[in-house]
Design a protein around this motif. Sequence first.
Motif, short mmCIF file in Angstrom:
data_model
loop_
_atom_site.label_atom_id
_atom_site.label_comp_id
_atom_site.label_asym_id
_atom_site.label_seq_id
_atom_site.Cartn_x
_atom_site.Cartn_y
_atom_site.Cartn_z
N GLU A 85 0.82 -1.22 0.00
CA GLU A 85 0.00 0.00 0.00
C GLU A 85 0.85 1.26 0.00
OE1 GLU A 85 -3.35 0.70 -0.24
OE2 GLU A 85 -3.48 -1.41 -0.78
N SER A 86 1.97 1.23 0.77
CA SER A 86 2.77 2.45 0.86
C SER A 86 4.18 2.15 1.34
CB SER A 86 2.12 3.46 1.81
OG SER A 86 2.10 2.96 3.13
N VAL A 87 5.08 3.06 0.97
CA VAL A 87 6.45 3.06 1.48
C VAL A 87 6.73 4.48 1.94
CG1 VAL A 87 8.89 2.74 0.96
CG2 VAL A 87 7.18 1.27 -0.14
N ASP A 88 6.93 4.64 3.24
CA ASP A 88 7.29 5.94 3.79
C ASP A 88 8.80 5.94 3.94
OD1 ASP A 88 7.85 8.21 5.25
OD2 ASP A 88 6.31 7.85 6.77
N TYR A 130 12.00 -5.23 10.61
CA TYR A 130 11.29 -5.42 11.86
C TYR A 130 9.80 -5.47 11.52
CZ TYR A 130 15.64 -4.07 14.10
OH TYR A 130 16.96 -4.02 14.49
N GLU A 131 9.04 -6.27 12.26
CA GLU A 131 7.60 -6.38 12.04
C GLU A 131 6.86 -5.82 13.25
OE1 GLU A 131 6.08 -10.06 10.11
OE2 GLU A 131 8.14 -10.77 10.45
N TRP A 132 5.70 -5.20 13.00
CA TRP A 132 4.87 -4.67 14.07
C TRP A 132 4.05 -5.82 14.63
CZ3 TRP A 132 5.04 -0.54 16.92
CH2 TRP A 132 3.94 -0.15 17.68
N VAL A 133 4.39 -6.27 15.84
CA VAL A 133 3.72 -7.40 16.47
C VAL A 133 3.45 -7.05 17.92
CG1 VAL A 133 3.93 -9.85 17.10
CG2 VAL A 133 5.00 -9.02 14.99
N VAL A 177 11.95 -0.99 7.95
CA VAL A 177 13.14 -1.44 7.24
C VAL A 177 14.26 -0.45 7.49
CG1 VAL A 177 14.10 -2.13 5.02
CG2 VAL A 177 11.66 -2.46 5.47
N ASN A 178 15.36 -0.94 8.06
CA ASN A 178 16.48 -0.06 8.35
C ASN A 178 17.06 0.49 7.05
OD1 ASN A 178 19.59 0.35 8.79
ND2 ASN A 178 18.59 0.61 10.76
N ALA A 179 17.35 1.78 7.04
CA ALA A 179 17.88 2.42 5.84
C ALA A 179 19.22 3.10 6.09
CB ALA A 179 16.88 3.46 5.32
N GLU A 180 19.85 2.79 7.24
CA GLU A 180 21.11 3.46 7.53
C GLU A 180 22.20 2.48 7.94
OE1 GLU A 180 22.95 6.99 10.30
OE2 GLU A 180 21.33 5.78 11.09
N GLU A 181 22.14 1.95 9.14
CA GLU A 181 23.23 1.12 9.66
C GLU A 181 23.30 -0.26 9.03
OE1 GLU A 181 22.44 1.20 13.82
OE2 GLU A 181 23.17 3.24 14.05
N ASP A 182 22.13 -0.87 8.80
CA ASP A 182 22.07 -2.20 8.20
C ASP A 182 20.93 -2.21 7.18
OD1 ASP A 182 22.47 -4.84 7.64
OD2 ASP A 182 22.02 -5.58 9.64
N PRO A 183 21.11 -1.50 6.05
CA PRO A 183 20.02 -1.34 5.08
C PRO A 183 19.37 -2.67 4.69
CG PRO A 183 21.86 0.03 4.47
CD PRO A 183 22.32 -0.85 5.60
N ASP A 192 14.67 4.87 8.95
CA ASP A 192 13.95 3.60 8.90
C ASP A 192 12.74 3.83 8.01
OD1 ASP A 192 15.43 1.87 10.75
OD2 ASP A 192 14.77 3.29 12.29
N TYR A 193 12.57 3.00 7.00
CA TYR A 193 11.44 3.13 6.09
C TYR A 193 10.29 2.27 6.62
CZ TYR A 193 14.72 5.00 2.55
OH TYR A 193 15.64 5.74 1.86
N THR A 194 9.07 2.80 6.54
CA THR A 194 7.90 2.03 6.94
C THR A 194 7.19 1.54 5.68
OG1 THR A 194 7.64 3.39 8.91
CG2 THR A 194 5.75 2.05 8.25
N VAL A 195 6.99 0.23 5.61
CA VAL A 195 6.31 -0.39 4.48
C VAL A 195 5.00 -0.98 4.99
CG1 VAL A 195 6.44 -2.20 2.71
CG2 VAL A 195 8.51 -0.95 3.37
N VAL A 196 3.88 -0.59 4.37
CA VAL A 196 2.58 -1.14 4.74
C VAL A 196 2.13 -2.05 3.60
CG1 VAL A 196 0.18 -0.63 5.33
CG2 VAL A 196 2.01 0.91 6.10
N LEU A 197 1.94 -3.32 3.93
CA LEU A 197 1.51 -4.29 2.94
C LEU A 197 0.00 -4.22 2.76
CD1 LEU A 197 3.69 -7.35 4.06
CD2 LEU A 197 4.26 -5.51 2.47
N LYS A 198 -0.48 -4.71 1.63
CA LYS A 198 -1.90 -4.64 1.33
C LYS A 198 -2.73 -5.40 2.37
CE LYS A 198 -5.15 -4.59 -2.34
NZ LYS A 198 -5.24 -4.11 -3.68
#
Length: 131
Positions: free
Chosen positions: A67-70, A98-101, A88-94, A75-81
């Motif tokens: 649905e989206s990629v912020d 991590y999952e929201w649980v 998703v880490n975008a700096e130290e370990d691209p 850290d990028y936030t990816v929302v699946l449909k």
Amino acid sequence: MAMNALWIPAWYELDPSIVVGVTEEFVFHKPATNEALRFYSGAKETDAVKATGAISSIHHKVLGDIESVDAQGLDYTVVLKDGRRLLVNAEEDPGLIYEWVDDSWQPSEMVIQDWRLDVKFTSLSPFKTVD
């Protein structure tokens, strides 16, 4: 006109955020003849073009429909449909996921080697040169 583009992250806050259903101006690497259209990441020193378009879908070969990629921040936030959210880490370990649980971010066992996203536009205006 309908068109497809590739979103290939360069990480480190260099990538555009994308959302299904949004119409706005996007910047792309200036495509060479017979080259796939790619969102501009700023990672390469190439010419850029811009166009206004409406995103109809975002797809990843492993994650499925998105649905989206912020892409703001390190850290990028990816929302699946299906509603799942990934950080998703975008700096130290691209690419580290991590999952929201249970109301918190938990390390994921998922490993994605290729973060290339296929983005479909229902419409895209003619390209203009970016100054």
